[in-house]
Design a protein around this motif. Structure first.
Motif, mmCIF file in Angstrom:
data_model
loop_
_atom_site.group_PDB
_atom_site.id
_atom_site.type_symbol
_atom_site.label_atom_id
_atom_site.label_comp_id
_atom_site.label_asym_id
_atom_site.label_seq_id
_atom_site.Cartn_x
_atom_site.Cartn_y
_atom_site.Cartn_z
ATOM 1 N N SER A 198 -2.241 23.286 4.773
ATOM 2 C CA SER A 198 -1.617 23.743 5.518
ATOM 3 C C SER A 198 -2.069 23.353 6.788
ATOM 4 O O SER A 198 -1.549 23.693 7.910
ATOM 5 N N GLU A 199 -2.477 22.798 6.785
ATOM 6 C CA GLU A 199 -3.914 22.048 8.472
ATOM 7 C C GLU A 199 -3.232 20.635 8.970
ATOM 8 O O GLU A 199 -3.587 19.612 9.738
ATOM 9 N N VAL A 200 -2.285 20.356 8.151
ATOM 10 C CA VAL A 200 -1.503 18.330 7.702
ATOM 11 C C VAL A 200 0.214 18.555 7.849
ATOM 12 O O VAL A 200 0.877 19.139 7.354
ATOM 13 N N ASP A 201 0.446 17.060 8.690
ATOM 14 C CA ASP A 201 1.252 17.645 7.983
ATOM 15 C C ASP A 201 1.764 15.770 7.406
ATOM 16 O O ASP A 201 1.627 14.787 8.884
ATOM 17 N N ALA A 202 1.906 15.672 6.186
ATOM 18 C CA ALA A 202 1.833 14.619 5.676
ATOM 19 C C ALA A 202 2.912 13.279 5.901
ATOM 20 O O ALA A 202 3.010 11.759 5.571
ATOM 21 N N ASN A 203 3.611 14.212 6.744
ATOM 22 C CA ASN A 203 5.041 12.943 7.057
ATOM 23 C C ASN A 203 4.893 12.112 8.099
ATOM 24 O O ASN A 203 5.477 10.864 8.367
ATOM 25 N N LYS A 204 3.759 12.514 8.716
ATOM 26 C CA LYS A 204 3.386 11.299 10.135
ATOM 27 C C LYS A 204 2.016 10.827 10.294
ATOM 28 O O LYS A 204 1.576 11.813 10.945
ATOM 29 N N LEU A 205 1.342 10.135 9.401
ATOM 30 C CA LEU A 205 0.110 10.304 9.645
ATOM 31 C C LEU A 205 -0.169 8.859 9.624
ATOM 32 O O LEU A 205 0.639 8.093 8.658
ATOM 33 N N GLN A 206 -1.323 8.136 10.612
ATOM 34 C CA GLN A 206 -1.167 7.118 10.715
ATOM 35 C C GLN A 206 -2.478 6.536 9.591
ATOM 36 O O GLN A 206 -3.235 6.980 9.463
ATOM 37 N N LEU A 207 -2.088 4.800 9.337
ATOM 38 C CA LEU A 207 -3.097 4.887 7.991
ATOM 39 C C LEU A 207 -3.809 3.126 8.534
ATOM 40 O O LEU A 207 -2.435 2.350 8.708
ATOM 41 N N LYS A 208 -4.986 3.454 9.292
ATOM 42 C CA LYS A 208 -5.152 1.677 9.081
ATOM 43 C C LYS A 208 -6.454 1.114 8.337
ATOM 44 O O LYS A 208 -6.963 2.265 7.420
ATOM 45 N N SER A 209 -6.029 0.471 8.085
ATOM 46 C CA SER A 209 -7.638 -0.878 7.730
ATOM 47 C C SER A 209 -8.434 -1.531 8.019
ATOM 48 O O SER A 209 -7.125 -2.659 8.338
ATOM 49 N N TRP A 210 -9.483 -2.300 7.302
ATOM 50 C CA TRP A 210 -9.496 -3.279 8.201
ATOM 51 C C TRP A 210 -10.925 -3.737 7.308
ATOM 52 O O TRP A 210 -11.938 -3.573 6.737
ATOM 53 N N VAL A 211 -10.901 -5.482 7.166
ATOM 54 C CA VAL A 211 -11.799 -6.131 6.412
ATOM 55 C C VAL A 211 -12.860 -6.550 7.708
ATOM 56 O O VAL A 211 -12.589 -7.355 8.556
#
Length: 293
Positions: A198-211
């Motif tokens: 109920s607290e998340v809009d899963a349709n527009k979440l930014q995802l990032k990864s770093w090495v």
């Protein structure tokens, strides 16, 4: 409201992270409500019960929370179900056409690890790879759903995940199989938190990864080929989803498999973050060394 599990592996304490009456973020001990964050808890309305206890002020502050290891926010699920090539750009960098129906595979549930646990590179691995993914935690039993719309109500919450993969085992090597490449110890770090659906809009979440501090992946769940309700509806036609199961929804472009980056090496640090779901950090070591923890 953030749900976490803190403490040594196998003895984690369920915790709610939320603002106290003064607006400062606190770690509240959830043991007055439940001994574990698992499928039984979720299926019995546990998140709503925790919210009510938090609002009523009946959860004590966990004073030593900052000193404790952060575990997976969900106890070992019965199933970890994965969707492959669910971003068109990642399918392209993998040398495949975007799928027209979801690609499904499983990971053993004993691959689940905490988001900051040291991560072993298999002794013979040469192509160990990272994959930031949105994880979906199932909240009720699901089977043969009649519509995509019905599927959305099956989600208890969301977590950040790293679907670590050994590409030589998975794809072109001798008897390469997805199961072999996806089943390695501690290859599914989850967390640090579970956030209620109920607290998340899963349709527009930014995802990032770093090495080692260098950006690798930077995408958005808006680019998913199959969104969360579509995935759940599809899976329900082929398997029973149980409360506490975790679905990994696929990774965007920017992995080592693309050929643009080196694979994970001993001593590398991989970090990943999903908007609102927290950040992970794994330091990698060659299995069999003294760094294991």
């Amino acid at each position: 409201m953030k749900i976490a599990r803190l403490g040594e592996q196998g003895r984690e304490i369920p915790v709610v992270i939320a603002a106290d009456s003064n607006g400062a973020e606190q770690h509240f001990d959830a043991r007055p409500v439940t001994a574990e964050i698992d499928g039984v808890f979720l299926a019995n309305g546990g998140l709503a019960t925790l919210r009510a206890a938090l609002d009523a002020g009946t959860l004590p502050v966990l004073e030593n929370a900052a000193e404790l290891r952060i575990g997976s926010p969900v106890a070992r699920p019965n199933n970890v179900i994965c969707i492959g090539m669910n971003y068109a750009a990642h399918a392209a960098e993998s040398g495949a056409e975007p799928p027209t129906i979801p690609v499904v595979f499983l990971k053993p549930n004993n691959t689940v690890a905490g988001p900051y646990d040291a991560s072993p590179i298999p002794p013979l691995a040469a192509k160990y790879d990272w994959e930031v993914e949105l994880g979906v935690v199932v909240g009720r039993e699901v089977s043969y759903l009649s519509s995509v719309e019905e599927a959305a109500s099956a989600v208890a919450g969301y977590v950040a995940a790293n679907d670590l993969s050994e590409r030589e085992y998975q794809l072109p090597g001798a008897a390469g199989q997805w199961t072999k490449g996806k089943s390695l110890p501690k290859s599914t770090p989850l967390g640090p938190w579970l956030i209620p659906a109920s607290e998340v809009d899963a349709n527009k979440l930014q995802l990032k990864s770093w090495v080692n501090g260098e950006i690798r992946q930077d995408s958005n769940t808006a680019d998913l080929i199959f969104d969360v309700p579509t995935v759940i509806h599809h899976l329900s036609q082929y398997m029973v989803l149980e409360p506490g199961d975790v679905i990994l929804t696929g990774t965007p472009e920017g992995v080592a498999l693309s050929g643009r980056f080196p694979y994970i090496q001993d001593g590398d640090v991989v970090e990943l973050e999903i908007e609102g779901l927290g950040r992970q950090r794994q330091e990698f070591f060659r299995a069999g060394t003294t760094k294991e923890a």
